[in-house]
Design a protein around this motif. Structure first.
Motif, PDB file in Angstrom:
ATOM      1  N   CYS A 197       0.746  -1.170   0.058  1.00  0.00           N
ATOM      2  CA  CYS A 197       0.161  -0.241   0.077  1.00  0.00           C
ATOM      3  C   CYS A 197       0.932   1.258  -0.057  1.00  0.00           C
ATOM      4  O   CYS A 197       1.785   1.483   0.861  1.00  0.00           O
ATOM      5  CB  CYS A 197      -1.048   0.065   1.280  1.00  0.00           C
ATOM      6  SG  CYS A 197      -1.886   1.432   1.028  1.00  0.00           S
ATOM      7  N   CYS A 252      -7.256  -0.331  -2.946  1.00  0.00           N
ATOM      8  CA  CYS A 252      -6.698  -0.769  -1.659  1.00  0.00           C
ATOM      9  C   CYS A 252      -7.707  -0.272  -0.758  1.00  0.00           C
ATOM     10  O   CYS A 252      -8.269   1.148  -0.837  1.00  0.00           O
ATOM     11  CB  CYS A 252      -5.264  -0.298  -1.317  1.00  0.00           C
ATOM     12  SG  CYS A 252      -4.839  -0.754   0.444  1.00  0.00           S
ATOM     13  N   CYS A 254      -7.334  -0.734   2.807  1.00  0.00           N
ATOM     14  CA  CYS A 254      -6.949  -0.818   4.039  1.00  0.00           C
ATOM     15  C   CYS A 254      -7.136   0.642   5.013  1.00  0.00           C
ATOM     16  O   CYS A 254      -7.439   1.553   4.431  1.00  0.00           O
ATOM     17  CB  CYS A 254      -5.380  -1.196   3.975  1.00  0.00           C
ATOM     18  SG  CYS A 254      -4.188   0.411   3.687  1.00  0.00           S
ATOM     19  N   HIS A 257      -5.462   3.684   3.716  1.00  0.00           N
ATOM     20  CA  HIS A 257      -6.037   4.386   2.522  1.00  0.00           C
ATOM     21  C   HIS A 257      -7.643   5.125   2.875  1.00  0.00           C
ATOM     22  O   HIS A 257      -7.788   5.963   2.408  1.00  0.00           O
ATOM     23  CB  HIS A 257      -6.464   3.218   1.664  1.00  0.00           C
ATOM     24  CG  HIS A 257      -6.022   3.151   0.432  1.00  0.00           C
ATOM     25  ND1 HIS A 257      -4.623   2.583   0.131  1.00  0.00           N
ATOM     26  CD2 HIS A 257      -6.381   3.690  -0.931  1.00  0.00           C
ATOM     27  CE1 HIS A 257      -4.501   2.951  -1.374  1.00  0.00           C
ATOM     28  NE2 HIS A 257      -5.435   3.524  -1.745  1.00  0.00           N
TER      29      HIS A 257
HETATM   30 ZN   LIG Z   1      -3.876   0.556   1.594  1.00  0.00          ZN
END
Ligand SMILES: [Zn+2]
Length: 513
Positions: A197, A252, A254, A257
């Motif tokens: 990421c 992404c 996560c 993010h």
């Molecule tokens: Zn991410």
């Protein structure tokens, strides 16, 4: 303070290479005021190419190990007219590192044994611990060449010959590297991806630490940074030339993010919902289930209902470009005379959506040079794949041949082979000229353009294989398009020496004009 690095302002950014060479008054001024080392007075009088442009080649550690440092440098300098080494220093990928990839014929030099089993990848220089204190990604040493530090091994020999050395650094990982799992992207369904990421703080700290390490520990000329990754929208649509389309793997989502999304005012739940609906539409399209209004309209409608889909894609780009900016700053903090370049991936050439998502002029604000991929031989196969991919989702209603012709107009490609022959014919040298010129015009003199030239880049069995004639024509076309130099790609360990000879001849001839 390092010596021998022309500062950005001292480079001929505003002029074409040829104009720069002819502009002797400017040269005289630069020679007396700027640190134009490498532009020796003698070379200026003779207008030799080796000291004006960056004529480079990408090469990995294994070639120096197999063939010897001085022997290889000799070949590059004498046969290829190479004055700059782009030394693969960090990657876990085989595009830049390792011998010829499995299943492809070996070139006419180097070892003929496959390194499929021994290839590891990672950092081919020494990992100096103090630069990686803020990241979990600490154990990245490449293991296949023992304790060899490739930068330490090549740098003095290259310097002795007056050759520049840049460290090539690529965002390519393998899953078993310690810390990779902790930094992995999270896909739409909550699974960990193989990619890291770009909003993860440890990933940010790694790239800054790595380029800081290389620039501080070695007297190199700069960094060439590679990141070929696409955002979630293009990945979900299959709007690239390599990938299998799997829209459920869009990334992404996560926590890092999500935090970045909130800072940008993007609704995370709406974005997720949008990508779930996009996944359903892509999956149905791949099965040939045509919406009553047609494929394109249904996709467009989805984007109108969920602008968060576009916003999430832009968020990926933001992360990627923040990393580029941080790399640039980290390098310049060590010394402003060090040069930073970015590899601009092939999809930037084929894909009008990708082209729209970034501008050369903006990229030029954080780079001293851009390596613009203009690979023409493998370009035929890759462009055909791209058309096939987008023709299986958003443009599924358009016959592929017509889709390609329409796209050619959007991209300003001319006189290329029809789709049915594209892979076997490849793209033309004219393509190299057009892509070079587009980049030169785009950056408006704010950075140098060094097109990547295709020398023996692997293709499938029945696709175009480059020849010395192709290497010569493509290199010449790049200079005709105004290039400030070239970077022979992807790696020496897949190039034939006859192709290197041909590219070298074009470099020398271009310099005489
Ligand atoms: Zn991410």
């Amino acid at each position: 303070m390092k010596k021998g690095h022309p500062s950005k302002n001292a480079l001929p950014t505003a002029n074409s290479r040829r104009n720069f060479l002819k502009n002797s008054a400017a040269l005289a001024t630069l020679a007396t005021t700027g640190p134009l080392t490498g532009f020796s007075p003698l070379a200026m009088v003779e207008q030799k190419p080796a000291s004006s442009g960056i004529n480079g080649i990408q090469i990995g550690a294994v070639s120096f190990v197999d063939e010897g440092v001085d022997a290889v440098l000799d070949i590059l300098q004498k046969r290829g007219s190479i004055n700059t080494i782009f030394l693969t220093t960090f990657t876990y990928g085989r595009g830049l590192a390792g011998r010829q990839i499995p299943g492809q014929p070996f070139p006419d030099h180097g070892s003929k044994d496959s390194d499929e089993k021994t290839f590891h990848g990672g950092n081919y220089a020494t990992v100096h611990r103090e630069f990686y204190k803020n990241t979990i990604l600490q154990n990245t040493r490449a293991t296949e060449h023992g304790n060899l530090d490739i930068v330490a091994a090549v740098l003095p020999a290259a310097k002795k010959r007056g050759m520049k050395v840049f460290c090539s650094v690529e965002d390519q990982w393998r899953p078993d590297v310690p810390g990779v799992k902790e930094c992995a992207e999270i896909d739409l369904q909550g699974r960990k991806a193989d990619t890291l990421c770009l909003f993860h703080p440890d990933v940010r700290a790694f790239w800054k630490g790595l380029v800081n390490d290389l620039c501080s520990s070695y007297d190199i000329d700069g960094i060439l940074f590679f990141n070929e990754r696409n955002g979630p929208l293009l990945n979900a649509l299959g709007a690239s030339h390599f990938q299998q389309i799997d829209s459920s793997r869009a990334t992404c989502f996560c926590e890092h993010h999500q935090r970045a999304a909130k800072q940008q005012g993007i609704n995370v739940e709406r974005a997720k919902e949008g990508y779930q609906k996009l996944d359903q539409l892509v999956t149905a399209s791949l099965r040939g289930e045509r919406p009553s209004d047609g494929y394109y309209v249904e996709f467009q409608r989805l984007f109108l209902h969920y602008p968060e889909i576009i916003a999430w894609d832009r968020l990926f780009d933001l992360g990627k470009h923040e990393v580029l900016a941080e790399v640039y700053t980290a390098v310049k903090t060590v010394s402003k005379n060090l040069q930073v370049g970015f590899h601009i991936e092939h999809v930037n050439s084929f894909n009008p959506f990708f082209r729209a998502a970034r501008s050369y002029e903006e990229l030029a604000t954080k780079a001293d040079f851009l390596k613009v991929v203009a690979y023409n031989n493998c370009g035929g196969e890759r462009y055909a794949n791209f058309i096939k991919n987008i023709g299986s989702t958003i443009f599924r209603d358009v016959p592929p041949e017509e889709l390609m012709r329409f796209n050619n107009y959007l991209l300003n490609y001319a006189n290329e082979a029809p789709l049915s022959e594209l892979a076997t014919e490849g793209l033309s040298a004219d393509y190299v000229f057009r892509e070079t010129k587009r980049a030169i015009d785009g950056v408006k003199g704010k950075c140098l353009i060094l097109p990547g030239i295709d020398l023996g880049i692997p293709t499938k069995a029945n696709s175009r294989k480059g020849s010395p004639g192709d290497a010569y024509a493509a290199t010449l076309a790049a200079f005709k398009g105004g290039a400030h130099g070239v970077i022979l790609s992807r790696k020496y360990s897949e190039m034939d020496l006859a192709d290197l000879d041909a590219a070298g001849r074009a470099i020398r001839e271009s310099a005489k004009e």
